[in-house]
Design a protein around this motif. Structure first.
Motif: not given
Length: 191
Positions: A42-44, A75-76, A148-153, A175-178
């Motif tokens: 399971q990878a980013a 996404g992580s 809130e959900t994407v580390p890079a974001g 905003y994008a999901k990943d």
């Protein structure tokens, strides 16, 4: 100004690399994989290109069948939730410490280790003029992973906040999901 992202992995990768190697004293059998073990990674999403290339090279060099390494990119935060709900994971490579620590607290991962790093970058659609970080407040649309959900974001928001421009640019943020969705949006000229 760039912020380094810490990508983490569990000790399973170390066990995988050691456990799947060929014994150099035995001749290789080209028709048979060296092991029947199946690994689920399971990878980013940000690691898709590099990790796919590494997995392909590893399968080839260790005479593994294509189905012996399965990689799920997302996404992580999404991956963490899937693991919490029972998704198989021999290895979890997160783009941040937060999601890894949440799994650690639930005893779903062990012995977390730094693996690789990423850097935040400014990207513009092909054919568009280059944008410097000090010009970001003038950009009409910014595509960013959901903080809130994407580390890079999240890291991108932190940089823009530290620069004192977050409140000014936030109305222009899509905003994008990943990270993969950010890249797709920009490559299609939506950024």
């Amino acid at each position: 100004m760039k912020r380094i992202l810490l990508v983490l992995m569990s000790v399973f990768m170390l066990a995988f690399l050691v456990g799947c190697g060929n014994d150099a004293s035995k001749p290789a059998e080209s028709a048979k994989p060296s092991t029947s073990e199946k690994i689920t990674v399971q990878a980013a999403a940000s690691l898709k290109g590099a990790l796919t290339e590494l997995a392909d090279a590893y399968k080839k060099s260790h005479n593994l069948a294509d189905d012996q390494i399965a990689i799920n990119f997302a996404g992580s935060g999404t991956l963490r939730q899937q693991i919490e709900q029972g998704a198989p994971a021999s290895l979890f490579i997160s783009a941040d410490e937060k999601n890894m620590k949440m799994l650690q607290e639930k005893d779903l991962v062990t012995d977390v280790k730094p693996f690789v790093t990423n850097e935040l970058v400014l990207v513009v659609p092909k054919g568009q003029p280059k944008v410097e970080l000090n010009q970001i407040a003038t950009v009409k649309r910014i595509v960013l992973g959901n903080p809130e959900t994407v580390p890079a974001g999240n890291y991108g928001k932190q940089v823009l906040t530290k620069l004192g421009v977050w409140e000014q640019v936030e109305p222009n943020v899509v905003y994008a999901k990943d990270v993969k969705a950010v890249t797709a949006s920009i490559s299609q000229g939506a950024g």
